[in-house]
Design a protein around this motif. Structure first.
Motif, mmCIF file in Angstrom:
data_model
loop_
_atom_site.group_PDB
_atom_site.id
_atom_site.type_symbol
_atom_site.label_atom_id
_atom_site.label_comp_id
_atom_site.label_asym_id
_atom_site.label_seq_id
_atom_site.Cartn_x
_atom_site.Cartn_y
_atom_site.Cartn_z
ATOM 1 N N LEU A 186 0.823 -1.206 0.000
ATOM 2 C CA LEU A 186 0.000 0.000 0.000
ATOM 3 C C LEU A 186 0.863 1.264 0.000
ATOM 4 C CD1 LEU A 186 -2.930 -1.008 2.362
ATOM 5 C CD2 LEU A 186 -3.057 -0.543 -0.092
ATOM 6 N N GLU A 187 1.996 1.228 0.697
ATOM 7 C CA GLU A 187 2.922 2.365 0.658
ATOM 8 C C GLU A 187 3.422 2.582 -0.773
ATOM 9 O OE1 GLU A 187 6.064 1.945 3.453
ATOM 10 O OE2 GLU A 187 4.731 1.807 5.190
ATOM 11 N N LEU A 188 3.753 1.494 -1.447
ATOM 12 C CA LEU A 188 4.209 1.588 -2.829
ATOM 13 C C LEU A 188 3.086 2.077 -3.731
ATOM 14 C CD1 LEU A 188 6.190 1.097 -5.156
ATOM 15 C CD2 LEU A 188 5.468 -1.315 -5.146
ATOM 16 N N PHE A 189 1.881 1.527 -3.565
ATOM 17 C CA PHE A 189 0.740 1.938 -4.389
ATOM 18 C C PHE A 189 0.445 3.425 -4.210
ATOM 19 C CE2 PHE A 189 -1.372 -2.555 -4.498
ATOM 20 C CZ PHE A 189 -0.274 -3.024 -5.203
ATOM 21 N N ASP A 190 0.595 3.921 -2.977
ATOM 22 C CA ASP A 190 0.369 5.344 -2.727
ATOM 23 C C ASP A 190 1.330 6.194 -3.547
ATOM 24 O OD1 ASP A 190 -1.655 4.768 -0.975
ATOM 25 O OD2 ASP A 190 -0.491 5.147 0.848
ATOM 26 N N GLU A 191 2.604 5.798 -3.563
ATOM 27 C CA GLU A 191 3.597 6.549 -4.329
ATOM 28 C C GLU A 191 3.299 6.486 -5.827
ATOM 29 O OE1 GLU A 191 6.295 8.505 -3.368
ATOM 30 O OE2 GLU A 191 5.191 8.386 -1.485
ATOM 31 N N LEU A 192 2.920 5.311 -6.302
ATOM 32 C CA LEU A 192 2.578 5.168 -7.722
ATOM 33 C C LEU A 192 1.403 6.066 -8.085
ATOM 34 C CD1 LEU A 192 2.861 1.272 -8.081
ATOM 35 C CD2 LEU A 192 4.417 2.971 -9.064
ATOM 36 N N THR A 193 0.374 6.075 -7.238
ATOM 37 C CA THR A 193 -0.816 6.879 -7.525
ATOM 38 C C THR A 193 -0.490 8.362 -7.512
ATOM 39 O OG1 THR A 193 -2.251 5.188 -6.562
ATOM 40 C CG2 THR A 193 -3.177 7.397 -6.782
ATOM 41 N N LEU A 194 0.244 8.825 -6.502
ATOM 42 C CA LEU A 194 0.568 10.246 -6.394
ATOM 43 C C LEU A 194 1.422 10.727 -7.561
ATOM 44 C CD1 LEU A 194 1.240 10.653 -2.568
ATOM 45 C CD2 LEU A 194 -0.691 11.550 -3.879
ATOM 46 N N HIS A 195 2.178 9.811 -8.168
ATOM 47 C CA HIS A 195 2.989 10.171 -9.337
ATOM 48 C C HIS A 195 2.298 9.783 -10.646
ATOM 49 C CE1 HIS A 195 5.999 10.624 -6.189
ATOM 50 N NE2 HIS A 195 6.671 11.356 -7.040
ATOM 51 N N ARG A 196 1.004 9.434 -10.533
ATOM 52 C CA ARG A 196 0.160 9.100 -11.689
ATOM 53 C C ARG A 196 0.792 8.012 -12.559
ATOM 54 N NH1 ARG A 196 -3.918 13.005 -11.719
ATOM 55 N NH2 ARG A 196 -3.356 15.084 -10.982
ATOM 56 N N ILE A 197 1.352 6.988 -11.917
ATOM 57 C CA ILE A 197 1.929 5.854 -12.637
ATOM 58 C C ILE A 197 0.899 4.742 -12.670
ATOM 59 C CG2 ILE A 197 3.744 4.103 -12.637
ATOM 60 C CD1 ILE A 197 5.549 6.164 -11.270
ATOM 61 N N ASP A 198 0.494 4.363 -13.863
ATOM 62 C CA ASP A 198 -0.568 3.373 -14.073
ATOM 63 C C ASP A 198 0.067 2.040 -14.474
ATOM 64 O OD1 ASP A 198 -2.809 1.923 -14.769
ATOM 65 O OD2 ASP A 198 -3.720 3.520 -15.943
ATOM 66 N N LEU A 199 -0.305 0.976 -13.757
ATOM 67 C CA LEU A 199 0.243 -0.348 -14.059
ATOM 68 C C LEU A 199 -0.792 -1.245 -14.730
ATOM 69 C CD1 LEU A 199 2.284 -1.180 -10.817
ATOM 70 C CD2 LEU A 199 3.010 0.060 -12.870
ATOM 71 N N SER A 200 -1.785 -0.658 -15.361
ATOM 72 C CA SER A 200 -2.840 -1.479 -15.966
ATOM 73 C C SER A 200 -2.406 -2.147 -17.267
ATOM 74 C CB SER A 200 -4.098 -0.627 -16.207
ATOM 75 O OG SER A 200 -3.804 0.485 -17.020
ATOM 76 N N ASP A 201 -1.273 -1.717 -17.834
ATOM 77 C CA ASP A 201 -0.767 -2.378 -19.040
ATOM 78 C C ASP A 201 -0.232 -3.770 -18.696
ATOM 79 O OD1 ASP A 201 -1.394 -0.220 -20.621
ATOM 80 O OD2 ASP A 201 0.568 0.727 -20.373
ATOM 81 N N ALA A 202 0.207 -4.491 -19.706
ATOM 82 C CA ALA A 202 0.705 -5.852 -19.515
ATOM 83 C C ALA A 202 1.951 -5.865 -18.618
ATOM 84 C CB ALA A 202 1.031 -6.487 -20.865
ATOM 85 N N LEU A 203 2.185 -7.001 -17.977
ATOM 86 C CA LEU A 203 3.350 -7.157 -17.108
ATOM 87 C C LEU A 203 4.639 -6.857 -17.847
ATOM 88 C CD1 LEU A 203 4.761 -8.067 -14.494
ATOM 89 C CD2 LEU A 203 4.562 -10.436 -15.333
ATOM 90 N N GLU A 204 4.725 -7.256 -19.092
ATOM 91 C CA GLU A 204 5.953 -7.041 -19.859
ATOM 92 C C GLU A 204 6.275 -5.548 -19.980
ATOM 93 O OE1 GLU A 204 9.395 -7.587 -21.474
ATOM 94 O OE2 GLU A 204 8.170 -9.232 -20.696
ATOM 95 N N THR A 205 5.237 -4.701 -20.020
ATOM 96 C CA THR A 205 5.462 -3.256 -20.072
ATOM 97 C C THR A 205 6.154 -2.776 -18.809
ATOM 98 O OG1 THR A 205 3.486 -2.978 -21.442
ATOM 99 C CG2 THR A 205 4.345 -1.017 -20.367
ATOM 100 N N LEU A 206 5.714 -3.286 -17.652
ATOM 101 C CA LEU A 206 6.357 -2.928 -16.386
ATOM 102 C C LEU A 206 7.786 -3.440 -16.351
ATOM 103 C CD1 LEU A 206 6.437 -1.886 -13.484
ATOM 104 C CD2 LEU A 206 5.314 -4.015 -12.774
ATOM 105 N N LEU A 207 7.993 -4.686 -16.795
ATOM 106 C CA LEU A 207 9.345 -5.242 -16.803
ATOM 107 C C LEU A 207 10.280 -4.424 -17.695
ATOM 108 C CD1 LEU A 207 8.525 -9.055 -16.929
ATOM 109 C CD2 LEU A 207 9.568 -7.810 -15.024
#
Length: 207
Positions: free
Chosen positions: A90-111
């Motif tokens: 949740l701490e990580l998700f908070d940082e991702l959200t506040l920086h408007r980083i969306d992980l809804s794309d495929a896993l390979e995109t994140l990798l």
């Protein structure tokens, strides 16, 4: 009458100290009472703004939602405590959200983003791939569940309030940001627009 003034501090505890100084200065000028100013933190003041009746997840509800998602993906959990892992995620998700980083794309995109960030050539390290898979899977499960229940993540709600303030600025107040030197991108944008309108000042100490 300082009712039209808002002072946003880095630490809420400094508010009482500031109010005592203002009162002392007022008395030196022959004024026995002050109306205002409104003193808060940036976060506290933004969160006090209306949100059009939207429901925001509590801390306990967030943790429970993520623990349930972890239990549904027990292969990713391993021997770790689901509650401890949920707290860290949740701490990580908070940082991702506040920086408007969306992980809804495929896993390979994140990798691929991680490979670029860590300058990895060739195959991604196995441990990094496992952690990325965990984060990606749980992030999606968390957001799918909150969407299905029509509730907002607190950080998403905070960004919505900031966006509303940008679209409909609070023209009734002049805002001082005092000692606020760490801002997320959305806060920086709001602050920059506030200063550009001549409706506020940023006061920092030192260099």
């Amino acid at each position: 009458d300082l009712d039209s003034v808002v002072v946003l501090l880095a630490e809420r505890q400094a508010g009482a100290h500031l109010r005592r100084h203002l009162q002392a200065l007022a008395e030196q000028r022959g004024v026995n009472a002050l109306l205002g100013p409104h003193i808060d933190t940036l976060r506290g003041w933004v969160e006090a703004q209306p949100l059009n009746g939207a429901s925001v997840l509590s801390t306990a509800a967030r943790e429970l939602m993520l623990v349930e998602a972890l239990q549904d993906n027990s292969a990713l959990l391993g021997a770790a405590s689901p509650w401890r892992l949920a707290e860290n995620l949740l701490e990580l998700f908070d940082e991702l959200t506040l920086h408007r980083i969306d992980l809804s794309d495929a896993l390979e995109t994140l990798l691929e983003r991680l490979r670029r960030g860590y300058r990895i050539t060739g195959d991604t390290h196995a441990a990094l791939s496992q952690e990325a898979r965990l984060v990606h899977t749980l992030w999606r499960a968390y957001h799918i569940q909150s969407g299905a229940e029509h509730v907002l993540d607190p950080q998403a709600a905070y960004l919505l309030r900031l966006d509303a303030l940008r679209k409909q600025p609070d023209a009734a107040h002049y805002i001082y940001l005092v000692g606020v030197d760490t801002l997320c991108p959305a806060e920086t944008q709001w602050c920059r627009e506030l200063l550009d309108r001549g409706q506020g000042e940023l006061i920092l100490h030192g260099t």
